[in-house]
Design a protein around this motif. Structure first.
Motif, PDB file in Angstrom:
ATOM      1  N   THR A   2       1.008  -1.136   0.004  1.00 40.12           N
ATOM      2  CA  THR A   2       0.060  -0.228   0.066  1.00 40.12           C
ATOM      3  C   THR A   2       0.900   1.403  -0.127  1.00 40.12           C
ATOM      4  O   THR A   2       1.968   1.112   0.194  1.00 40.12           O
ATOM      5  CB  THR A   2      -0.918  -0.142   1.219  1.00 40.12           C
ATOM      6  N   ARG A  47      -4.153   2.820  -0.880  1.00 36.50           N
ATOM      7  CA  ARG A  47      -4.223   2.453  -2.495  1.00 36.50           C
ATOM      8  C   ARG A  47      -2.887   1.353  -2.530  1.00 36.50           C
ATOM      9  O   ARG A  47      -1.826   1.740  -2.143  1.00 36.50           O
ATOM     10  CB  ARG A  47      -3.771   3.781  -3.026  1.00 36.50           C
ATOM     11  N   SER A  48      -3.167   0.447  -3.568  1.00 37.46           N
ATOM     12  CA  SER A  48      -2.225  -0.633  -3.590  1.00 37.46           C
ATOM     13  C   SER A  48      -1.224  -0.014  -4.933  1.00 37.46           C
ATOM     14  O   SER A  48      -1.554   0.820  -5.852  1.00 37.46           O
ATOM     15  CB  SER A  48      -2.587  -1.803  -4.221  1.00 37.46           C
ATOM     16  N   LEU A  49       0.028  -0.028  -4.827  1.00 36.06           N
ATOM     17  CA  LEU A  49       0.932   0.494  -5.711  1.00 36.06           C
ATOM     18  C   LEU A  49       1.543  -0.559  -6.639  1.00 36.06           C
ATOM     19  O   LEU A  49       1.954  -1.708  -6.055  1.00 36.06           O
ATOM     20  CB  LEU A  49       2.158   1.173  -4.994  1.00 36.06           C
ATOM     21  N   SER A  50       1.451  -0.422  -7.896  1.00 40.73           N
ATOM     22  CA  SER A  50       2.033  -1.507  -8.863  1.00 40.73           C
ATOM     23  C   SER A  50       3.549  -1.781  -9.075  1.00 40.73           C
ATOM     24  O   SER A  50       4.159  -0.423  -8.796  1.00 40.73           O
ATOM     25  CB  SER A  50       1.166  -1.145 -10.197  1.00 40.73           C
ATOM     26  N   ASP A  51       4.054  -2.511  -9.622  1.00 37.51           N
ATOM     27  CA  ASP A  51       5.568  -2.493  -9.963  1.00 37.51           C
ATOM     28  C   ASP A  51       5.989  -1.500 -10.815  1.00 37.51           C
ATOM     29  O   ASP A  51       6.930  -0.830 -10.553  1.00 37.51           O
ATOM     30  CB  ASP A  51       5.788  -3.884 -10.655  1.00 37.51           C
ATOM     31  N   ASP A  52       4.875  -1.171 -11.830  1.00 38.53           N
ATOM     32  CA  ASP A  52       5.277  -0.003 -12.605  1.00 38.53           C
ATOM     33  C   ASP A  52       5.302   1.491 -11.970  1.00 38.53           C
ATOM     34  O   ASP A  52       6.200   2.074 -12.230  1.00 38.53           O
ATOM     35  CB  ASP A  52       4.111   0.170 -13.831  1.00 38.53           C
ATOM     36  N   GLU A  53       4.732   1.496 -10.939  1.00 39.44           N
ATOM     37  CA  GLU A  53       5.009   2.531  -9.952  1.00 39.44           C
ATOM     38  C   GLU A  53       6.020   2.755  -9.196  1.00 39.44           C
ATOM     39  O   GLU A  53       6.728   3.686  -8.830  1.00 39.44           O
ATOM     40  CB  GLU A  53       3.558   2.899  -9.162  1.00 39.44           C
ATOM     41  N   LEU A  54       6.403   1.429  -8.574  1.00 43.66           N
ATOM     42  CA  LEU A  54       7.430   1.256  -7.533  1.00 43.66           C
ATOM     43  C   LEU A  54       8.886   1.429  -8.414  1.00 43.66           C
ATOM     44  O   LEU A  54       9.827   1.836  -7.748  1.00 43.66           O
ATOM     45  CB  LEU A  54       7.216   0.189  -6.855  1.00 43.66           C
ATOM     46  N   LYS A  55       8.834   0.721  -9.326  1.00 40.69           N
ATOM     47  CA  LYS A  55      10.248   0.827 -10.211  1.00 40.69           C
ATOM     48  C   LYS A  55      10.844   2.192 -10.034  1.00 40.69           C
ATOM     49  O   LYS A  55      12.254   2.450  -9.775  1.00 40.69           O
ATOM     50  CB  LYS A  55      10.162   0.310 -11.711  1.00 40.69           C
TER      51      LYS A  55
END
Length: 277
Positions: A2, A47-55
């Motif tokens: 999150t 809100r859950s964060l995607s791998d695309d957002e975390l990278k």
């Protein structure tokens, strides 16, 4: 993960790597990546964060942990109510310099003054004064072409293309006379390099170090400025720790008058004002 979990883990990482204000840094980077305001983060903690957002966030967090300035990672800095572009072409402007601009606003009586900002860097002083004094004729000089390019980009961004930019070693390439000469020149001694924070060392060396004593460039400007000031014109300088007494004496020796030493909000002697003629 999150948003809240990412914020907490990033804060912990920055704390471990001795980043000042770790939570604030984490909020700025996360808001930057997600295109949100810091206030909006608090409305989306679940809100859950995607791998695309975390990278991309991971890369910025790593660089910040290694001491790269937050402002370089964000690409902008707030100064006197405006947002300026900033990168490694110029020194990241400090909060004390905002105080200098605030001080000068109360000193400029003629709204059509001719003003020059010497060693303009990213242009924050010149552009802030130009925004507040639209009738003034404002010049900005710097020895660095890279810094001047950044300052010009900021002028376009703020709609202040009327600024006159000039590559110059202090004032030597200028022929005009001015009502106000303002400068935040390099004033750190080379021997004090080891005292500087990691973040500061990402600034260009030409914007930091003023010589073996630190005040050589300031003294050179004091000597030059007398030829470029109109009668009763004002010279305004931001100076370093321990330089106030010596520079005040030097101003007197060079026939300046109405010399004022002003302290910043942390009660440090920081600004010298003097008139000539």
């Amino acid at each position: 993960m999150t948003l809240l979990e990412v914020l907490q883990s990033t804060t912990a990482y920055f704390t471990k790597h001795k980043i000042e204000n770790p939570r604030l840094n984490a909020e700025h980077l996360l808001a930057h990546i997600l295109g949100l305001s810091r206030m909006d983060l608090y409305l989306e903690f679940e809100r859950s964060l995607s791998d695309d957002e975390l990278k991309p966030l991971r890369e910025l967090v790593k660089r910040r942990g290694q001491g790269e300035p937050l402002q370089h990672l964000l690409g902008t800095v707030e100064f006197c109510g405006h947002t300026f572009l900033i990168d490694n072409r110029a020194m990241v402007p400090r909060p004390e310099t905002e105080e200098l601009v605030e001080l000068l606003q109360s000193k400029i009586e003629n709204r059509k003054s001719r003003i020059v900002d010497v060693g303009t860097g990213s242009g924050v002083i010149a552009l802030s004064l130009a925004a507040n004094f639209p009738e003034a004729e404002v010049y900005a000089s710097d020895i660095s072409e890279d810094a001047l390019a950044l300052a010009r980009e900021n002028a376009v961004r703020l709609g202040l293309e009327r600024i006159h930019f000039q590559k110059s070693d202090l004032l030597e390439s200028l022929s005009e006379r001015f009502d106000l000469i303002v400068a935040n020149l390099p004033y750190i001694s080379m021997k004090d390099r080891y005292l500087l924070a990691r973040e500061v060392l990402h600034d260009p060396e030409v914007a930091l170090f003023g010589g073996s004593s630190g005040d050589e460039l300031v003294r050179k400007l004091i000597e030059e400025a007398a030829q470029y000031l109109n009668l009763g014109g004002l010279l305004a300088l931001e100076i370093g720790l321990g330089q106030a007494e010596g520079l005040s004496d030097f101003l007197r020796q060079k026939n300046y008058h109405d010399i004022e030493l002003k302290r910043d909000y942390s009660d440090t002697p920081r600004f010298l004002l003097a008139r000539y003629g």
